[in-house]
Design a protein around this motif. Sequence first.
Motif, mmCIF file in Angstrom:
data_model
loop_
_atom_site.group_PDB
_atom_site.id
_atom_site.type_symbol
_atom_site.label_atom_id
_atom_site.label_comp_id
_atom_site.label_asym_id
_atom_site.label_seq_id
_atom_site.Cartn_x
_atom_site.Cartn_y
_atom_site.Cartn_z
ATOM 1 N N ASP A 127 -36.629 8.995 -34.011
ATOM 2 C CA ASP A 127 -35.359 10.005 -34.235
ATOM 3 C C ASP A 127 -36.579 11.329 -34.259
ATOM 4 O OD1 ASP A 127 -37.762 10.052 -36.054
ATOM 5 O OD2 ASP A 127 -36.657 11.619 -37.719
ATOM 6 N N LYS A 128 -37.958 11.134 -32.984
ATOM 7 C CA LYS A 128 -38.734 12.560 -32.742
ATOM 8 C C LYS A 128 -38.603 11.949 -31.138
ATOM 9 C CE LYS A 128 -40.949 13.465 -36.842
ATOM 10 N NZ LYS A 128 -40.142 14.514 -37.573
ATOM 11 N N GLY A 129 -38.109 12.151 -30.354
ATOM 12 C CA GLY A 129 -38.196 11.400 -29.079
ATOM 13 C C GLY A 129 -38.094 13.059 -28.265
ATOM 14 N N ILE A 130 -38.354 13.998 -28.263
ATOM 15 C CA ILE A 130 -38.108 15.358 -28.136
ATOM 16 C C ILE A 130 -39.397 15.605 -27.891
ATOM 17 C CG2 ILE A 130 -37.953 17.663 -27.401
ATOM 18 C CD1 ILE A 130 -34.549 16.762 -28.434
ATOM 19 N N ALA A 131 -39.918 15.748 -29.014
ATOM 20 C CA ALA A 131 -41.325 15.906 -29.856
ATOM 21 C C ALA A 131 -42.379 15.083 -29.222
ATOM 22 C CB ALA A 131 -41.442 15.846 -31.376
ATOM 23 N N VAL A 132 -42.387 13.505 -28.912
ATOM 24 C CA VAL A 132 -42.933 12.481 -28.003
ATOM 25 C C VAL A 132 -43.004 13.147 -26.905
ATOM 26 C CG1 VAL A 132 -43.069 9.943 -27.332
ATOM 27 C CG2 VAL A 132 -41.947 10.856 -29.866
ATOM 28 N N SER B 164 -34.332 9.823 -28.425
ATOM 29 C CA SER B 164 -35.367 8.733 -28.464
ATOM 30 C C SER B 164 -35.858 8.582 -27.105
ATOM 31 C CB SER B 164 -34.819 7.709 -29.352
ATOM 32 O OG SER B 164 -34.790 7.747 -30.674
ATOM 33 N N THR B 165 -37.579 7.439 -27.540
ATOM 34 C CA THR B 165 -38.000 7.947 -26.214
ATOM 35 C C THR B 165 -38.281 6.851 -26.166
ATOM 36 O OG1 THR B 165 -39.188 9.319 -26.786
ATOM 37 C CG2 THR B 165 -40.400 7.994 -24.946
ATOM 38 N N PHE B 166 -38.410 5.981 -24.652
ATOM 39 C CA PHE B 166 -38.800 4.004 -24.427
ATOM 40 C C PHE B 166 -38.976 4.382 -23.338
ATOM 41 C CE2 PHE B 166 -34.094 5.229 -26.465
ATOM 42 C CZ PHE B 166 -33.998 4.199 -27.716
ATOM 43 N N LEU C 278 -33.309 -3.184 -19.535
ATOM 44 C CA LEU C 278 -33.811 -3.527 -20.929
ATOM 45 C C LEU C 278 -34.664 -2.276 -21.332
ATOM 46 C CD1 LEU C 278 -34.517 -5.912 -22.764
ATOM 47 C CD2 LEU C 278 -36.087 -6.147 -21.850
ATOM 48 N N ALA C 279 -35.073 -2.278 -22.773
ATOM 49 C CA ALA C 279 -35.897 -0.971 -22.705
ATOM 50 C C ALA C 279 -36.497 -0.594 -24.279
ATOM 51 C CB ALA C 279 -35.282 0.086 -22.639
ATOM 52 N N TYR C 280 -37.852 -0.313 -24.132
ATOM 53 C CA TYR C 280 -39.142 -0.964 -25.289
ATOM 54 C C TYR C 280 -38.874 0.445 -25.980
ATOM 55 C CZ TYR C 280 -39.818 -5.224 -22.709
ATOM 56 O OH TYR C 280 -39.434 -6.066 -21.809
ATOM 57 N N PRO C 281 -38.191 0.531 -27.510
ATOM 58 C CA PRO C 281 -38.576 1.983 -28.421
ATOM 59 C C PRO C 281 -40.147 1.997 -27.963
ATOM 60 C CG PRO C 281 -38.078 0.440 -29.076
ATOM 61 C CD PRO C 281 -37.984 -0.803 -28.337
ATOM 62 N N ILE C 282 -40.185 3.223 -28.112
ATOM 63 C CA ILE C 282 -41.547 3.536 -28.311
ATOM 64 C C ILE C 282 -41.908 5.043 -29.079
ATOM 65 C CG2 ILE C 282 -42.307 5.209 -26.271
ATOM 66 C CD1 ILE C 282 -44.435 3.996 -26.196
#
Length: 538
Positions: A292-297, A239-241, A284-288
């Motif tokens: 389930d598509k963090g690599i694509a993002v 995932s991306t944060f 502390l991290a905010y998801p964005i």
Amino acid sequence: MNLASQETETRGKNTYSFDEFVEKRENLDWYRDEPYLQRAVRKFTGSQFETLHENILSFSPTVSTKWNQLAERIARPEVRPYMLHYDAFNHRIDRIVRPMEVHQLERGVFGEGLFSSKMPHWESFVKRMLIHQIGEGGVTCPLTCTHGLIALLEQFPNEEYPELQEILQHTKEGIDGEFAIGAQFMSEIQGGSDLPANILEAVPDGKNYRLYGNKFFCSAAHADYSVVTAKISGTDKVSTFIVPAWLPGDKEKEKRNGYEINRIKWKLGTAELPTAEIQYNGALAYPIGPKDKGIAVAVGIVLTLSRLEIGIACAGFMLRASREARLYSDFRTVFGKKVNEYPLAASKLKRIEKAAKRTTAGAFKIYDLFLRLEKPLNPGIKSDLPIDTRKQLFNLRELILLQKICATNEGAEILRDTISMFAGHGVMEEFSSLPRIFRDVVVNEQWEGPRNLLLTQIYRDLQRVADWYSPREFVSSVLKGAHQDLIKKFSEQLEHLLQSPVLGEVSEASIEAADEWDKFCDSFFKSYQEVALKEIGQ
């Protein structure tokens, strides 16, 4: 004074001076004195040209003189970034100490608001191509990363996280005149470019997350906000944060947001840029974006923009190299003739200038497609869009990858050739910025996916679309405007290569096929650049 004394004072003195060359170089305006760049701007900006041209003319003296001088001072080894881990009272602060000049340059470059809604896209593009000519300078990598962070926040707005809207405002438009800096931290020691191998853990904490683990290659470690990839506890998907460097009120206290900077790396190039190893201890991290598509993002948005920017940087590097080689070869006399009066030197100068123009033309043409397709990010190969649009999106996807690997590879060659035009003086770093820029372009070749990784990606992409976008049609579309014989040759080569064991088990046949694929991509992309060069005209 008697005659003997006068002879003693003058004996052995050498009156040779570089002052004429240095004065001309220092008085160059990197836009006004670059007619080819102006011609490219006119070709691609159309009705915007007159206004944009005046704005760039006003901007260019600053980057050509003041910012260039700052970059040269920042590059001195004795002022490279270093860590101060503790204050006098044994508090862990992890302060990255950088010279005063880099803060001045940073304020100037980011203060331009290059990604603000008020800044026309082409104006930002040309200004960035000029800025890249100073080399990395501790600012161009952060500038590129900030662009990716902004694009990510715009692509995935989320009212549930007002903090993200504030971060977008801070990085894109500035707050009280201050523009924040972004970074991207994705690589881990066990995987490098293999993002699915990430093991940094994101533990849920209400609607937010806490990060635990290590990132091993974190450039722009001084940034205010970073894009970080991690796996949510109990999942195997990346995932991306978005991670702030400091929580509200803590920046002044030098209390970082739940992480420590272990050390700054010693790199071949971009030495002014602090690249660090970071240990997360509950940041502390905010998801964005989709969880389930963090690599694509991450790859489709952040790395795509970084790869695109590296192509723009290479054009800037080569333009500067060509300009300074011409100037020096017309100044320097050896064995009774100017350097440019020797056929071997003249041929090298011609090659340098041609490569600079061709790379510049290609960068403009790719960016034009990017804008005409309305700045597509993360389009993927599969979509429900009309087939013609899908093909254009695919062209852009592959051209960005091709430009990244080919422009950096040729950029290193051109910088090395340019350095040789200066002979021994070419490697003296107080004499010329070219050795520093040479090292920067070598580092750029490795960032955002090294050559072999991207060659593999392009090959797989072409195999995946073969049922709806044939190799022959792809070549014809990308090289539209080239001679039909050339299109036919590349089409046949590509059809052959896609049936070859380029990605097979290691054997004599697969090694030969892989080598052929590498050479094909280089030759194919240069032909694309030649088409762009022809469109701009000589």
